[in-house]
Design an enzyme around this catalytic site. Structure first.
Site, PDB file in Angstrom:
ATOM      1  N   HIS A 102       0.793  -1.239   0.000  1.00 42.09           N
ATOM      2  CA  HIS A 102       0.000   0.000   0.000  1.00 42.09           C
ATOM      3  C   HIS A 102       0.812   1.269   0.000  1.00 42.09           C
ATOM      4  CE1 HIS A 102      -4.231  -1.222   0.488  1.00 42.09           C
ATOM      5  NE2 HIS A 102      -3.700  -2.334   0.976  1.00 42.09           N
ATOM      6  N   LYS A 119      -9.226  14.063   3.880  1.00 45.07           N
ATOM      7  CA  LYS A 119      -8.367  12.878   3.929  1.00 45.07           C
ATOM      8  C   LYS A 119      -7.500  13.031   5.165  1.00 45.07           C
ATOM      9  CE  LYS A 119      -6.738  14.010  -0.239  1.00 45.07           C
ATOM     10  NZ  LYS A 119      -6.756  12.751  -0.952  1.00 45.07           N
ATOM     11  N   ARG A 120      -6.744  11.984   5.531  1.00 44.90           N
ATOM     12  CA  ARG A 120      -5.840  12.145   6.665  1.00 44.90           C
ATOM     13  C   ARG A 120      -4.895  13.326   6.434  1.00 44.90           C
ATOM     14  NH1 ARG A 120      -5.917   8.040  10.680  1.00 44.90           N
ATOM     15  NH2 ARG A 120      -4.292   9.363  11.570  1.00 44.90           N
ATOM     16  N   LYS A 137       0.388  14.519   1.567  1.00 44.79           N
ATOM     17  CA  LYS A 137      -0.890  14.849   0.931  1.00 44.79           C
ATOM     18  C   LYS A 137      -1.034  16.353   0.671  1.00 44.79           C
ATOM     19  CE  LYS A 137      -3.385  10.845   2.876  1.00 44.79           C
ATOM     20  NZ  LYS A 137      -4.139  10.199   1.774  1.00 44.79           N
ATOM     21  N   THR A 192      -8.410   6.681  -2.732  1.00 45.75           N
ATOM     22  CA  THR A 192      -9.750   6.198  -3.065  1.00 45.75           C
ATOM     23  C   THR A 192     -10.754   7.333  -2.899  1.00 45.75           C
ATOM     24  OG1 THR A 192      -9.931   5.356  -0.807  1.00 45.75           O
ATOM     25  CG2 THR A 192      -9.429   3.750  -2.547  1.00 45.75           C
ATOM     26  N   LYS A 234     -14.366   8.513  -5.044  1.00 47.78           N
ATOM     27  CA  LYS A 234     -15.685   8.842  -4.482  1.00 47.78           C
ATOM     28  C   LYS A 234     -16.160  10.197  -4.998  1.00 47.78           C
ATOM     29  CE  LYS A 234     -14.032   6.707  -0.228  1.00 47.78           C
ATOM     30  NZ  LYS A 234     -13.423   7.077   1.074  1.00 47.78           N
TER      31      LYS A 234
HETATM   32  C1  LIG Z   1     -12.159   7.186   1.435  1.00 48.31           C
HETATM   33  C2  LIG Z   1     -11.746   7.580   2.782  1.00 48.31           C
HETATM   34  C3  LIG Z   1     -10.402   7.833   3.069  1.00 48.31           C
HETATM   35  C4  LIG Z   1      -9.313   7.762   2.009  1.00 48.31           C
HETATM   36  O1  LIG Z   1      -9.198   9.029   1.393  1.00 48.31           O
HETATM   37  P1  LIG Z   1      -7.937   9.403   0.486  1.00 48.31           P
HETATM   38  O2  LIG Z   1      -8.310  10.726  -0.079  1.00 48.31           O
HETATM   39  O3  LIG Z   1      -7.834   8.349  -0.567  1.00 48.31           O
HETATM   40  O4  LIG Z   1      -6.758   9.467   1.372  1.00 48.31           O
HETATM   41  C5  LIG Z   1     -10.054   8.209   4.345  1.00 48.31           C
HETATM   42  N1  LIG Z   1     -10.981   8.323   5.312  1.00 48.31           N
HETATM   43  C6  LIG Z   1     -12.290   8.100   5.080  1.00 48.31           C
HETATM   44  C7  LIG Z   1     -13.269   8.253   6.199  1.00 48.31           C
HETATM   45  C8  LIG Z   1     -12.725   7.720   3.817  1.00 48.31           C
HETATM   46  O5  LIG Z   1     -14.022   7.481   3.595  1.00 48.31           O
END
Ligand SMILES: *Cc1c(COP(=O)(O)O)cnc(C)c1O
Length: 813
Positions: free
Chosen positions: A357, A545-546, A551, A653, A657
């Site tokens: 990952h 995101k985190r 990032k 991911t 979305k």
């Molecule tokens: C999808 C998702 C992530 C991953 O987000 P990235 O932008 O790909 O880092 C992290 N936290 C939650 C709650 C999510 O639904």
């Protein structure tokens, strides 16, 4: 299954009355939720039982997805959806005066994960069941999941997540399936009946009790199992107890149960704590013991039967966290089932497959040899032997190439390297997006790729379009179905049929109306939570995101500061109004990430309260980003910020979305962004910044000078200076660490280098948005091309290419 809402209403009222001995009018929202969920679970249980029966009877191969994290979120709505009951129950409840959404909101999120990796595991479970694949999850039932984040004074405050406080309706405790996991002690080898056997003594036993959660397949009768292990002990240490040492006995009980108490809140950064290693072995050993036990009952228990376990069982490890599955399966096959080393090794490596990952060097797991030896003595012996044999084989292939062999060894510099163990002990290694898999093969794992060229593949991530489109965005889902029919729900590639409506003015108007309604819903949430009014006609520009240096939330924030500066200097400049929305948690010990949160909140304070500029741009930091909050945010986004340093984000991911919900990506050529661009084409995405090859080149050969970039760009210089010069209302050295990371340590993530390109890309976004017809066409195209990023596609690729499993059609029960 309910055939009509009348039938449902009767059953529901009866359930409420028998469960709580009270009428609907007398019931609290919580009671209404429990009665409703209990009713739904009863329906699920029938198919669950039938699924398990058929899996036993057909003897088809099954896969077990081992993951330290499953970020499930809420299950009621997705279970209802997958059962096809959303309409009937929603209508029935409405007639009883109950709002289904309010009922759903009673459920606590199961936040048993940090971010992308854990959410991926949850999406895979949903897709495996929908594809009628016999695939199950194995993980840990953390007593406390991901912490709850509060923002106080602009700072992150962590509160414990007490998600089990009102019980968890979806789990089923299986006390009779408990197994024992052994820690510490000593192992000696002794000869018994002409065979060398390992004898483990003086160990500390921890009882692992499984809690099973049903995983409901969409529009089929499949119900798979997510088995979560809890460390429990009901017996006190009687020797202490009888001596009257009550406290010591209680202490021991709590120390044993500590194993499954907390989720480590670190994303892409492994905590080298003993308890973390204990968690890893705990669920891996418990999971494998229960799988082997069931295999023996179904397929035979002789050593010859066990040598064929890979024909009936595939075990997948989500990152290296469960990599102890390799030595643990070896232990079970040799020590408990009597196989020899070569047979056990052949079977083990054919059973296990591994997903990598991350290539972040600091995120690669390694455990000190001393720790592994002390906590898991038998595991260490086996890992040591695997390493000896592997290095001997390498010596045959590469005589004299010490450097290469040293790098590839599983044990080196007094550490066990988990990624090396995972590659050597599995039959398949995959990355999670094309660019990431290429970097694995060509750079990070090039030695392994040369030695095992056929082991490496790519499986680009996906997300379940049922939760992230159909459920999270019902208005959009209805519009899509009205336009192209319902086929896309089972076959997400059919979303491509939307393409021919991209230029259709009437369809564009409908798409826009849906987006406006979703923006109004989010605006109401913001108003309610934060007492801030945002302009629903502004661009909703979202980065959730985190919080992590790679990032680059800092890049986004610095650009906002730059925009503010320009507006201050010349209020007449004509900009497109924007609402910048952030959300995300920082690991508790990640100092820089916490300062980034404070920086964003300080910007918000300055900008939102500026009497002139606050009407044109706003900055919102939404606290406690989680799956449920993401479901509210994604449908409301106009712009999706995917701006990681190229090569650092393995896939992402969140990007998928947003795309499914019609947001336009502003992003770097990193992770799956590249494949999103390949699908939608350059006209439907805004790309900027260094490429992965350029970044890797800088890392390898140097040549980047952050100071030079800073000095050469006056706008950039101003915003970087503003971190330190008292411009921001914060203590003088509040943002010192951010400033330091940019200039003193030469900007490891190329924030300064990409600033100008990012600012230009943002101008392009504003320009595109002004042409509403153009923008709506882009939104439609993003939805239309998102089918490839449904996790149904991803899981089908794993099933065929890695696991070798086929669907099992479950009959109606
Ligand atoms: C999808 C998702 C992530 C991953 O987000 P990235 O932008 O790909 O880092 C992290 N936290 C939650 C709650 C999510 O639904």
């Amino acid at each position: 299954m309910f055939k009509s809402k009348e039938e449902f209403k009767t059953a529901y009222i009866e359930r409420l009355e028998t469960l709580f001995g009270q009428s609907l009018d007398e019931s609290s929202m919580a009671d209404k939720y429990v009665a409703f969920s209990a009713l739904i679970r009863q329906l699920i249980n029938k198919s669950w039982y039938q699924s398990n029966r058929q899996y036993r009877a057909t003897k088809e191969k099954q896969v077990y997805y081992f993951s330290m994290e499953f970020l499930l979120g809420r299950l009621l709505a997705s279970n209802l959806f997958n059962l096809g009951l959303t309409e009937i129950c929603g209508q029935g409840l409405k007639e009883l005066g109950i709002n289904l959404s309010e009922l759903e909101a009673v459920e606590q999120d199961a936040g048993l994960g940090n971010g992308g990796l854990g959410r991926l595991a949850a999406c895979f479970l949903d897709s495996m069941a929908a594809l009628q694949l016999p695939g199950h999850g194995c993980g840990i039932r953390y007593r406390h999941g991901m912490f709850e984040q509060k923002i106080v004074d602009g700072y992150q405050i962590e509160l414990p997540d007490n998600w089990l406080k009102d019980g968890y309706i979806w789990e089923m405790r299986k006390a009779d399936r408990a197994v024992t996991v052994k820690f510490g002690g000593q192992v000696r080898l002794a000869e018994q009946g002409g065979r060398l056997v390992a004898i483990h003594e003086n160990y500390e036993p921890v009882v692992a009790v499984p809690y099973d959660v049903p995983v409901v397949g969409a529009n089929c009768n499949t119900v798979n199992t997510l088995r979560l292990w809890s460390a429990e002990t009901n017996h006190f240490d009687l020797s202490s107890f009888s001596k009257g040492d009550f406290l010591k006995a209680v202490e021991q009980k709590y120390s044993l149960e500590a194993t499954s108490q907390i989720l480590y809140p670190d994303d892409n950064y492994p905590e080298g704590k003993t308890l973390r290693l204990k968690q890893q072995y705990f669920f891996v050993s418990a999971g494998l013991q229960s799988i082997v036990r069931r295999y023996k009952r179904t397929h035979g228990a002789t050593p010859a039967d066990l040598a064929k376990i890979h024909e009936k069982i595939a075990i997948h490890i989500n990152d290296t966290h469960p990599a102890l599955a390799i030595p643990e399966l070896m232990r079970i096959l040799m020590d408990e089932e009597g196989l020899g080393w070569d047979e056990a090794w052949n079977t083990t490596s054919k059973t296990i497959s591994y997903t990598n990952h991350t290539i972040l060097p600091e995120a690669l797991e390694k455990w000190p040899v001393d720790l592994v030896q002390a906590l898991l003595p038998r595991m260490y012996m086996i890992i040591h032997e695997i390493n000896e044999r592997f290095c001997a084989a390498l010596w045959q292939e590469y005589p004299g190439q010490w450097e290469r062999i040293r790098e590839m060894a599983i044990i080196g510099d007094c550490y066990v390297r988990m990624a090396n163990l995972a590659v050597v002990g599995s039959h398949s290694v995959n990355g999670v997006a094309a660019v990431h898999s290429e970097i694995l093969k060509k750079e990070v794992m090039s030695n392994f790729h040369q030695y095992f060229p056929h082991r490496f593949t790519n499986k680009t991530n996906g997300v379940t379009h049922r939760r992230w489109l159909a459920k999270a965005n019902p208005k959009l889902a209805s519009l899509i179905t009205e336009t192209i029919g319902p086929g896309w729900l089972a076959h997400p590639n059919e979303l491509a049929n939307l393409r021919r409506y991209a230029q259709d003015p009437a369809f564009q108007a409908s798409i826009k109306a849906v987006k406006q309604a979703n923006k109004a819903r989010l605006a109401a949430y913001i108003k309610n939570k934060m007492a801030i009014t945002v302009d629903v006609n502004s661009i909703f520009d979202v980065q959730v995101k985190r919080i992590h240096a790679y990032k680059r939330q800092t890049l986004n924030a610095l650009h906002i500061l730059d925009l503010y500066n320009r507006l201050k200097a010349d209020p007449a400049i004509d900009i497109e109004p924007r609402t910048f929305i952030f959300g995300g948690k920082a690991a508790t010990g990640y100092y820089l990430a916490k300062r980034i949160i404070k920086f964003i909140n300080t910007l918000a304070q300055v900008i939102n309260n500026d009497p002139v500029i606050g009407a044109r741009i706003k900055v919102i930091f939404l606290e406690n980003y989680s799956v449920s909050l993401a479901e509210l945010i994604m449908p409301a986004a106009d712009v999706s910020e995917q701006i990681s340093t190229a090569s650092r984000e393995a896939s992402g991911t969140g990007n998928m979305k947003f795309m499914m919900n019609g947001a336009v990506t502003i992003g770097t050529l990193d992770g799956a962004n590249i494949e999103i661009r390949d699908e939608v084409g350059d006209d439907n995405i805004v790309i900027f910044g260094l490429t992965a090859a350029e970044v890797l080149n800088y890392y390898k050969y140097g040549g980047y000078n952050a100071l030079e970039v800073y000095q050469g760009n006056p706008r950039l210089r101003l915003v970087v200076d503003q971190l330190m010069n008292g411009f921001l209302p914060a203590s003088p050295d509040e943002f010192h660490s951010i400033h330091h990371s940019l200039l003193r340590t030469n900007d490891e993530y190329f924030v300064l280098r990409d600033f100008a390109g990012y600012a230009a890309a943002q101008e392009k976004v504003a320009c595109l948005y002004r042409d509403q017809s153009r923008w709506q066409a882009m939104a439609v195209n993003n939805i239309a091309f998102s089918g490839r990023f449904a996790s149904d596609r991803t899981v089908a690729e794993y099933a065929i290419g890695i696991w070798g499993i086929k669907p099992v059609v479950i009959r109606e029960s």
